[in-house]
Design an enzyme around this catalytic site. Structure first.
Site, PDB file in Angstrom:
ATOM      1  N   HIS A 102      37.937  48.767  36.427  1.00  0.00           N
ATOM      2  CA  HIS A 102      38.303  49.968  36.745  1.00  0.00           C
ATOM      3  C   HIS A 102      39.557  50.239  36.912  1.00  0.00           C
ATOM      4  O   HIS A 102      40.349  49.320  37.562  1.00  0.00           O
ATOM      5  CB  HIS A 102      37.486  50.301  38.146  1.00  0.00           C
ATOM      6  CG  HIS A 102      37.395  51.715  38.501  1.00  0.00           C
ATOM      7  ND1 HIS A 102      36.359  52.417  38.425  1.00  0.00           N
ATOM      8  CD2 HIS A 102      38.349  52.497  39.169  1.00  0.00           C
ATOM      9  CE1 HIS A 102      36.492  53.699  38.932  1.00  0.00           C
ATOM     10  NE2 HIS A 102      37.707  53.590  39.326  1.00  0.00           N
ATOM     11  N   HIS A 134      59.077  46.397  35.745  1.00  0.00           N
ATOM     12  CA  HIS A 134      58.786  45.295  34.722  1.00  0.00           C
ATOM     13  C   HIS A 134      57.294  45.395  34.270  1.00  0.00           C
ATOM     14  O   HIS A 134      56.435  45.684  34.970  1.00  0.00           O
ATOM     15  CB  HIS A 134      59.194  43.840  35.384  1.00  0.00           C
ATOM     16  CG  HIS A 134      60.409  43.807  36.006  1.00  0.00           C
ATOM     17  ND1 HIS A 134      61.405  43.476  35.040  1.00  0.00           N
ATOM     18  CD2 HIS A 134      60.920  43.682  37.059  1.00  0.00           C
ATOM     19  CE1 HIS A 134      62.432  43.170  36.067  1.00  0.00           C
ATOM     20  NE2 HIS A 134      62.250  43.375  37.053  1.00  0.00           N
ATOM     21  N   HIS A 175      43.078  50.440  38.363  1.00  0.00           N
ATOM     22  CA  HIS A 175      43.526  50.235  39.679  1.00  0.00           C
ATOM     23  C   HIS A 175      44.781  49.434  39.827  1.00  0.00           C
ATOM     24  O   HIS A 175      45.177  48.734  38.701  1.00  0.00           O
ATOM     25  CB  HIS A 175      42.524  49.846  40.830  1.00  0.00           C
ATOM     26  CG  HIS A 175      42.078  48.151  40.406  1.00  0.00           C
ATOM     27  ND1 HIS A 175      41.425  47.791  39.410  1.00  0.00           N
ATOM     28  CD2 HIS A 175      42.637  47.247  41.246  1.00  0.00           C
ATOM     29  CE1 HIS A 175      41.292  46.399  39.388  1.00  0.00           C
ATOM     30  NE2 HIS A 175      42.185  46.025  40.574  1.00  0.00           N
ATOM     31  N   LYS A 197      51.140  34.062  24.853  1.00  0.00           N
ATOM     32  CA  LYS A 197      52.053  33.126  25.268  1.00  0.00           C
ATOM     33  C   LYS A 197      51.689  32.492  26.514  1.00  0.00           C
ATOM     34  O   LYS A 197      51.153  32.950  27.582  1.00  0.00           O
ATOM     35  CB  LYS A 197      53.099  34.187  25.462  1.00  0.00           C
ATOM     36  CG  LYS A 197      54.348  33.260  26.179  1.00  0.00           C
ATOM     37  CD  LYS A 197      55.143  32.405  25.093  1.00  0.00           C
ATOM     38  CE  LYS A 197      56.524  31.649  25.784  1.00  0.00           C
ATOM     39  NZ  LYS A 197      57.193  30.983  25.044  1.00  0.00           N
ATOM     40  N   SER A 217      40.330  41.262  38.317  1.00  0.00           N
ATOM     41  CA  SER A 217      38.816  41.119  38.569  1.00  0.00           C
ATOM     42  C   SER A 217      37.960  42.313  38.368  1.00  0.00           C
ATOM     43  O   SER A 217      36.620  42.041  38.395  1.00  0.00           O
ATOM     44  CB  SER A 217      38.673  40.562  39.893  1.00  0.00           C
ATOM     45  OG  SER A 217      39.036  41.782  40.991  1.00  0.00           O
ATOM     46  N   CYS A 258      33.943  52.141  41.671  1.00  0.00           N
ATOM     47  CA  CYS A 258      33.465  53.466  41.336  1.00  0.00           C
ATOM     48  C   CYS A 258      33.024  54.312  42.487  1.00  0.00           C
ATOM     49  O   CYS A 258      32.679  53.800  43.557  1.00  0.00           O
ATOM     50  CB  CYS A 258      32.235  53.272  40.296  1.00  0.00           C
ATOM     51  SG  CYS A 258      32.878  53.201  38.602  1.00  0.00           S
ATOM     52  N   ALA A 265      59.372  31.179  15.022  1.00  0.00           N
ATOM     53  CA  ALA A 265      58.256  32.272  14.994  1.00  0.00           C
ATOM     54  C   ALA A 265      57.276  32.422  13.784  1.00  0.00           C
ATOM     55  O   ALA A 265      56.248  33.050  13.906  1.00  0.00           O
ATOM     56  CB  ALA A 265      59.134  33.731  14.630  1.00  0.00           C
ATOM     57  N   ASN A 275      42.632  46.208  51.256  1.00  0.00           N
ATOM     58  CA  ASN A 275      42.043  45.235  50.464  1.00  0.00           C
ATOM     59  C   ASN A 275      41.109  44.379  51.150  1.00  0.00           C
ATOM     60  O   ASN A 275      41.244  43.999  52.299  1.00  0.00           O
ATOM     61  CB  ASN A 275      43.153  44.315  50.079  1.00  0.00           C
ATOM     62  CG  ASN A 275      42.557  43.442  48.733  1.00  0.00           C
ATOM     63  OD1 ASN A 275      41.441  42.957  48.776  1.00  0.00           O
ATOM     64  ND2 ASN A 275      43.207  43.240  47.756  1.00  0.00           N
ATOM     65  N   GLN A 287      47.518  47.226  42.913  1.00  0.00           N
ATOM     66  CA  GLN A 287      47.472  46.888  44.589  1.00  0.00           C
ATOM     67  C   GLN A 287      49.004  46.843  44.984  1.00  0.00           C
ATOM     68  O   GLN A 287      50.074  47.321  44.378  1.00  0.00           O
ATOM     69  CB  GLN A 287      47.234  45.123  44.395  1.00  0.00           C
ATOM     70  CG  GLN A 287      45.966  44.974  43.977  1.00  0.00           C
ATOM     71  CD  GLN A 287      45.584  43.285  44.029  1.00  0.00           C
ATOM     72  OE1 GLN A 287      45.745  42.880  45.099  1.00  0.00           O
ATOM     73  NE2 GLN A 287      45.302  42.687  43.039  1.00  0.00           N
ATOM     74  N   CYS A 320      29.951  48.603  39.502  1.00  0.00           N
ATOM     75  CA  CYS A 320      31.550  48.627  39.766  1.00  0.00           C
ATOM     76  C   CYS A 320      31.645  48.666  41.274  1.00  0.00           C
ATOM     77  O   CYS A 320      31.362  49.779  41.794  1.00  0.00           O
ATOM     78  CB  CYS A 320      32.131  49.337  38.964  1.00  0.00           C
ATOM     79  SG  CYS A 320      33.875  49.662  39.454  1.00  0.00           S
ATOM     80  N   HIS A 371      35.825  55.114  35.229  1.00  0.00           N
ATOM     81  CA  HIS A 371      35.734  53.678  35.418  1.00  0.00           C
ATOM     82  C   HIS A 371      36.287  53.396  33.668  1.00  0.00           C
ATOM     83  O   HIS A 371      37.105  52.243  33.716  1.00  0.00           O
ATOM     84  CB  HIS A 371      34.418  53.389  35.167  1.00  0.00           C
ATOM     85  CG  HIS A 371      34.164  51.941  35.131  1.00  0.00           C
ATOM     86  ND1 HIS A 371      34.254  51.058  35.984  1.00  0.00           N
ATOM     87  CD2 HIS A 371      33.834  50.981  34.220  1.00  0.00           C
ATOM     88  CE1 HIS A 371      34.221  49.530  35.897  1.00  0.00           C
ATOM     89  NE2 HIS A 371      33.807  49.755  34.621  1.00  0.00           N
ATOM     90  N   GLY A 375      44.037  38.207  35.004  1.00  0.00           N
ATOM     91  CA  GLY A 375      43.507  37.965  36.026  1.00  0.00           C
ATOM     92  C   GLY A 375      42.811  39.291  36.737  1.00  0.00           C
ATOM     93  O   GLY A 375      42.387  39.186  38.040  1.00  0.00           O
ATOM     94  N   ASN A 408      47.812  44.644  37.480  1.00  0.00           N
ATOM     95  CA  ASN A 408      47.192  43.651  36.560  1.00  0.00           C
ATOM     96  C   ASN A 408      46.279  43.984  35.632  1.00  0.00           C
ATOM     97  O   ASN A 408      45.095  44.714  36.318  1.00  0.00           O
ATOM     98  CB  ASN A 408      46.633  42.278  37.369  1.00  0.00           C
ATOM     99  CG  ASN A 408      47.815  41.776  38.032  1.00  0.00           C
ATOM    100  OD1 ASN A 408      48.952  41.222  37.687  1.00  0.00           O
ATOM    101  ND2 ASN A 408      47.292  40.973  39.243  1.00  0.00           N
TER     102      ASN A 408
END
Length: 360
Positions: free
Chosen positions: A183, A317, A185, A330, A180, A70, A44, A92, A187, A67, A132, A178, A172
């Site tokens: 805003h 998780h 949100h 990491k 994109s 929005c 460490a 999507n 999935q 966006c 937003h 990742g 995410n």
């Protein structure tokens, strides 16, 4: 059993052997997946000359005319969003799955080497808020409750479809993970097959119930509660802890106190409790390095395959990538890709840091 002494956290392995979890290289078993993680606490303090990521950009505006999430704005495909005032769900525009896919499978020369199967499914996006500039960390608990109720409705609808056997709700957060669009949100990917990670957890939970006649995560949470070493935060409905087998530096596992399998079974007070624990976890993350904390978060719920799953315990998780600072993350490379995942910061030290920040 770990022993709290004046020195490091230790475990008595046998009459002649003591394992120092804060000093000695060792590996830990992930009871949920039956996989191992290598822990190297002595590393460490090693110097860092690797990649240093850029800090997140400045605070986002409440409304961004560019966006595509929005209210009232056009998405990339040309569809215009309604002027929504609460959560907003849509199919999507660039879905990884399609619902109308015929069942097909091939196995070239029946050798089990070149095998493919069709995978029908549904992909949706849920905007948490018309704002937003908000996140789960900065939204009020009552606002998060509306998000949870939307998740429940979506899970109930999608899990009821004949071609859907698993519903994965995930978020995410941050460009590092990742995302994109900043805003707020998440999935939903609803699939015909049960994905690999929940499939491994299903096997482990089923085996534990068969051999112990009790629930794996019920017993695990009770054990963690007795030890009070890795518990970060808790309320009447949920416990948030750094799992003993954590791979990511500040990984968190959120488990319901009561045994149930999916959001379909959340009681009214548990909706509030889940909203509260999500706010606690995400707002604590933002305090670790003083910046919006990136992560991938997802709920693991019982499959919707028409079979009873009394072994399954509802949980979520959080997998955040940051390691030493807001700009050092990491990576899973080298031995971790070819051998076994490895970590330097012990789960116990990560839990202690998060616990202290939660209380501020």
């Amino acid at each position: 059993m770990p022993i709290r002494a004046s020195g490091p956290l230790i475990v008595k392995c046998c009459e002649a052997t003591i394992l120092k979890l804060t000093e000695d290289p060792h590996r830990r078993l992930n009871a949920l997946t039956n996989e191992w993680v290598l822990v190297s606490p002595h590393r460490a303090t090693r110097p860092w000359q690797g990649e240093v990521a850029k800090l997140p950009s400045a605070t986002e505006p409440a409304y961004d005319p560019s966006c595509y999430l929005c209210p009232g704005n056009s998405r990339v495909g040309g569809v215009r969003n309604p002027v929504y005032t609460t959560t907003f769900v849509f199919e999507n525009d660039f879905a990884a799955l399609k619902p109308q896919i015929a069942h097909a499978r091939f196995d070239v020369e029946s050798m089990g080497l070149l095998v493919a199967e069709s995978e029908p499914g549904v992909c949706r996006v849920i905007c948490f808020s018309p704002r937003h500039d908000l996140t789960l960390a900065t939204m009020g608990v009552e606002e998060i409750e509306q998000v949870v109720r939307t998740w429940i409705g979506q899970f109930r609808e999608l899990s009821g479809l004949e071609e859907i056997h698993h519903v994965q709700i995930f978020e995410n957060r941050g460009a590092m993970m990742g995302a994109s669009n900043p805003h707020p949100h998440c999935q939903i990917w609803a699939t015909f097959s049960i994905p690999q990670e929940p499939a491994k957890e299903l096997i482990a939970q089923r085996a534990y119930q068969s051999s112990h006649n009790t629930c794996l995560l019920c017993d695990y949470v009770a054990l963690e509660k007795r030890q009070q070493v890795r518990v970060v935060s808790e309320n009447d409905g949920f416990v948030a802890l750094v799992p003993f087998w954590a791979v990511w530096p500040f990984e968190i596992l959120v488990c319901s106190r009561r045994h149930f399998g999916s959001m379909n079974e959340l009681a009214t007070d548990e909706v509030s409790a889940l909203s509260d624990i999500l706010h606690r976890v995400t707002s604590t993350y933002d305090k670790v390095f003083g910046v919006p904390f990136p992560y991938s978060m997802g709920f693991h719920q019982s499959p919707s395959d028409g079979v009873e799953h009394p072994e399954w315990h509802f949980h979520a998780h959080f997998f955040p990538p940051l390691l030493r600072s807001a700009t050092i993350r990491k990576f899973m490379v080298g031995f971790e890709m070819l051998g076994t995942p490895q970590r330097d910061i012990t789960p116990e030290s990560a839990a202690e840091r998060l616990r202290q920040l939660t209380q501020k």
